[in-house]
Design a protein around this motif. Structure first.
Motif, PDB file in Angstrom:
ATOM      1  N   ILE A   1       0.819  -1.220   0.000  1.00 20.34           N
ATOM      2  CA  ILE A   1       0.000   0.000   0.000  1.00 20.34           C
ATOM      3  C   ILE A   1       0.849   1.265   0.000  1.00 20.34           C
ATOM      4  CG2 ILE A   1      -1.584   1.366   1.396  1.00 20.34           C
ATOM      5  CD1 ILE A   1      -3.086  -1.231   1.986  1.00 20.34           C
ATOM      6  N   PRO A   2       1.882   1.376   0.861  1.00 22.19           N
ATOM      7  CA  PRO A   2       2.696   2.618   0.847  1.00 22.19           C
ATOM      8  C   PRO A   2       3.371   2.857  -0.512  1.00 22.19           C
ATOM      9  CG  PRO A   2       3.076   1.404   2.858  1.00 22.19           C
ATOM     10  CD  PRO A   2       2.275   0.491   1.974  1.00 22.19           C
ATOM     11  N   LYS A   3       3.834   1.791  -1.149  1.00 20.02           N
ATOM     12  CA  LYS A   3       4.482   1.946  -2.454  1.00 20.02           C
ATOM     13  C   LYS A   3       3.490   2.399  -3.514  1.00 20.02           C
ATOM     14  CE  LYS A   3       8.126  -1.430  -1.566  1.00 20.02           C
ATOM     15  NZ  LYS A   3       8.751  -2.690  -2.014  1.00 20.02           N
ATOM     16  N   LEU A   4       2.276   1.875  -3.480  1.00 18.21           N
ATOM     17  CA  LEU A   4       1.243   2.289  -4.435  1.00 18.21           C
ATOM     18  C   LEU A   4       0.864   3.749  -4.227  1.00 18.21           C
ATOM     19  CD1 LEU A   4      -1.089  -0.858  -4.379  1.00 18.21           C
ATOM     20  CD2 LEU A   4       0.366  -0.094  -6.270  1.00 18.21           C
ATOM     21  N   LYS A   5       0.779   4.134  -2.965  1.00 20.37           N
ATOM     22  CA  LYS A   5       0.442   5.526  -2.653  1.00 20.37           C
ATOM     23  C   LYS A   5       1.536   6.479  -3.160  1.00 20.37           C
ATOM     24  CE  LYS A   5      -2.531   4.846   1.388  1.00 20.37           C
ATOM     25  NZ  LYS A   5      -2.690   5.106   2.841  1.00 20.37           N
ATOM     26  N   GLN A   6       2.777   6.042  -2.982  1.00 18.75           N
ATOM     27  CA  GLN A   6       3.907   6.875  -3.410  1.00 18.75           C
ATOM     28  C   GLN A   6       3.936   7.016  -4.940  1.00 18.75           C
ATOM     29  OE1 GLN A   6       7.695   5.421  -2.082  1.00 18.75           O
ATOM     30  NE2 GLN A   6       8.744   7.347  -2.555  1.00 18.75           N
ATOM     31  N   ALA A   7       3.650   5.923  -5.645  1.00 18.28           N
ATOM     32  CA  ALA A   7       3.635   5.951  -7.105  1.00 18.28           C
ATOM     33  C   ALA A   7       2.518   6.846  -7.631  1.00 18.28           C
ATOM     34  CB  ALA A   7       3.483   4.537  -7.648  1.00 18.28           C
ATOM     35  N   ARG A   8       1.356   6.730  -6.960  1.00 20.59           N
ATOM     36  CA  ARG A   8       0.227   7.571  -7.370  1.00 20.59           C
ATOM     37  C   ARG A   8       0.516   9.059  -7.103  1.00 20.59           C
ATOM     38  NH1 ARG A   8      -4.759   3.962  -4.912  1.00 20.59           N
ATOM     39  NH2 ARG A   8      -4.683   2.293  -6.499  1.00 20.59           N
ATOM     40  N   LYS A   9       1.196   9.312  -6.006  1.00 13.24           N
ATOM     41  CA  LYS A   9       1.525  10.696  -5.649  1.00 13.24           C
ATOM     42  C   LYS A   9       2.484  11.309  -6.686  1.00 13.24           C
ATOM     43  CE  LYS A   9       3.078  13.533  -1.776  1.00 13.24           C
ATOM     44  NZ  LYS A   9       3.586  13.530  -0.380  1.00 13.24           N
ATOM     45  N   LYS A  10       3.486  10.509  -7.099  1.00 11.90           N
ATOM     46  CA  LYS A  10       4.430  10.993  -8.100  1.00 11.90           C
ATOM     47  C   LYS A  10       3.721  11.277  -9.416  1.00 11.90           C
ATOM     48  CE  LYS A  10       8.672   8.809  -6.397  1.00 11.90           C
ATOM     49  NZ  LYS A  10       9.724   7.818  -6.695  1.00 11.90           N
ATOM     50  N   LYS A  11       2.811  10.382  -9.786  1.00  8.55           N
ATOM     51  CA  LYS A  11       2.068  10.551 -11.027  1.00  8.55           C
ATOM     52  C   LYS A  11       1.195  11.799 -10.972  1.00  8.55           C
ATOM     53  CE  LYS A  11      -0.758   7.905 -14.259  1.00  8.55           C
ATOM     54  NZ  LYS A  11      -1.463   6.621 -14.496  1.00  8.55           N
ATOM     55  N   ALA A  12       0.561  11.990  -9.803  1.00  8.21           N
ATOM     56  CA  ALA A  12      -0.289  13.175  -9.625  1.00  8.21           C
ATOM     57  C   ALA A  12       0.538  14.452  -9.670  1.00  8.21           C
ATOM     58  CB  ALA A  12      -1.049  13.066  -8.310  1.00  8.21           C
TER      59      ALA A  12
ATOM     60  N   LYS B   1       3.392  14.920 -11.287  1.00  5.50           N
ATOM     61  CA  LYS B   1       3.791  15.168 -12.669  1.00  5.50           C
ATOM     62  C   LYS B   1       2.649  15.793 -13.471  1.00  5.50           C
ATOM     63  CE  LYS B   1       7.307  11.539 -13.078  1.00  5.50           C
ATOM     64  NZ  LYS B   1       7.680  10.272 -13.756  1.00  5.50           N
ATOM     65  N   ARG B   2       1.434  15.271 -13.251  1.00  4.22           N
ATOM     66  CA  ARG B   2       0.277  15.810 -13.951  1.00  4.22           C
ATOM     67  C   ARG B   2       0.026  17.264 -13.534  1.00  4.22           C
ATOM     68  NH1 ARG B   2      -3.449  12.167 -12.551  1.00  4.22           N
ATOM     69  NH2 ARG B   2      -2.929  10.803 -14.308  1.00  4.22           N
ATOM     70  N   LEU B   3       0.202  17.539 -12.260  1.00  6.51           N
ATOM     71  CA  LEU B   3       0.008  18.901 -11.753  1.00  6.51           C
ATOM     72  C   LEU B   3       1.032  19.869 -12.367  1.00  6.51           C
ATOM     73  CD1 LEU B   3      -1.390  20.880  -9.825  1.00  6.51           C
ATOM     74  CD2 LEU B   3       0.223  20.166  -8.039  1.00  6.51           C
ATOM     75  N   VAL B   4       2.288  19.411 -12.414  1.00  2.76           N
ATOM     76  CA  VAL B   4       3.338  20.252 -13.003  1.00  2.76           C
ATOM     77  C   VAL B   4       3.037  20.524 -14.482  1.00  2.76           C
ATOM     78  CG1 VAL B   4       5.767  20.304 -13.674  1.00  2.76           C
ATOM     79  CG2 VAL B   4       5.126  19.518 -11.385  1.00  2.76           C
ATOM     80  N   PHE B   5       2.554  19.509 -15.192  1.00  2.00           N
ATOM     81  CA  PHE B   5       2.221  19.657 -16.607  1.00  2.00           C
ATOM     82  C   PHE B   5       1.117  20.691 -16.811  1.00  2.00           C
ATOM     83  CE2 PHE B   5      -0.504  18.288 -20.177  1.00  2.00           C
ATOM     84  CZ  PHE B   5       0.394  18.470 -21.219  1.00  2.00           C
ATOM     85  N   TYR B   6       0.031  20.548 -16.007  1.00  2.00           N
ATOM     86  CA  TYR B   6      -1.088  21.489 -16.132  1.00  2.00           C
ATOM     87  C   TYR B   6      -0.699  22.900 -15.718  1.00  2.00           C
ATOM     88  CZ  TYR B   6      -4.251  17.591 -17.055  1.00  2.00           C
ATOM     89  OH  TYR B   6      -4.863  16.512 -17.622  1.00  2.00           O
TER      90      TYR B   6
END
Length: 263
Positions: free
Chosen positions: A13-24, A26-31
């Motif tokens: 669970i912590p690893k999945l949360k961390q991966a999702r956070k990084k993805k989010a 990156k998307r935020l930086v792009f927008y």
């Protein structure tokens, strides 16, 4: 037999949360990048940074550069993205001295105006002043001079505007090497030929011709003049055919130089 390592759901669970956070992130930086880019464009378009700073004019000889710029309607308050090229061209080509215009915009803030002016093909004399005549028959009222420079022929007796325009158009199509040796052109209409003209050449000859298709007919002049003796005096007739008529002499068959010239 080796036992497979079993990872519990609690460890994943912590690893999945961390991966999702990084993805989010990156998307935020792009927008955010797109947002600030659009804001920058809006600020640029609304600010003096997008205004025209340089207007370069080429091909102008009759007008000062600033006069052309003023006529174009472009100023330092003009947004380079709103320059209407077609409107600028239409406005400038209304000027009788200007033949064609092209307009280019070069980022970030430069506009280039390229002119092709009507060529000066002759002069008209009025009240002891000589006024240049252009290839479209227009007279330059603000460019008078009290003497001729010899760079174009003097047009005499061209009192009818339509005749002056037709003569000017024919002269503009005539090769420069021939036009440069014409000193004067006199309009001498007769009952037989309303378009008759008499030319005085700088090499001493006179030419009788007609305005209609003059630029075509006159191309044979150099070859005719080259066949005559340097001391010859007379009139070269250029019409359906071409021949030389000496002054005070009867024309003989041997003195006629024929050339095919289209009427």
């Amino acid at each position: 037999m080796s036992k497979e390592k079993i990872v519990s759901i609690e460890d994943r669970i912590p690893k999945l949360k961390q991966a999702r956070k990084k993805k989010a992130n990156k998307r935020l930086v792009f927008y955010l990048s797109i947002f600030f880019f659009l804001i920058s464009i809006i600020v640029y378009l609304q600010s003096p940074l997008s205004h025209v700073k340089t207007v370069a004019v080429t091909g102008n000889s009759f007008y000062h550069e600033q006069e052309v710029i003023n006529q174009s309607g472009i100023s330092q308050d003009t947004n380079i993205w709103t320059v209407n090229k077609e409107e600028v061209i239409k406005t400038l080509e209304k000027n009788p001295l200007i033949d064609t215009v092209t307009v280019e915009t070069k980022l970030p803030w430069t506009v280039e105006i390229h002119l092709k002016e009507h060529e000066r093909i002759g002069y008209i004399k009025k009240e002891n002043e000589y006024y240049p005549i252009l290839g479209n028959g227009a007279m330059m009222p603000d460019s008078e001079t009290d003497s001729l420079s010899g760079d174009a022929p003097l047009l005499v007796n061209f009192t009818v505007e339509e005749v002056l325009i037709e003569m000017s158009q024919e002269l503009s199509k005539l090769p420069k090497n021939i036009r440069n040796i014409i000193s004067e052109i006199h309009w001498s209409p007769t009952d037989r030929n309303k378009n008759e003209i008499i030319l005085y050449m700088s090499d001493g000859f006179m030419v009788e011709s007609t305005i209609r298709d003059f630029s075509n007919k006159m191309t044979v002049y150099p070859s005719i003049a080259a066949q005559l003796d340097p001391g010859s005096e007379g009139i070269i007739h250029i019409g359906v055919g071409a021949y030389f008529e000496p002054f005070n002499q009867e024309i003989t068959e041997e003195e006629i130089i024929t050339n095919e010239v289209v009427e």
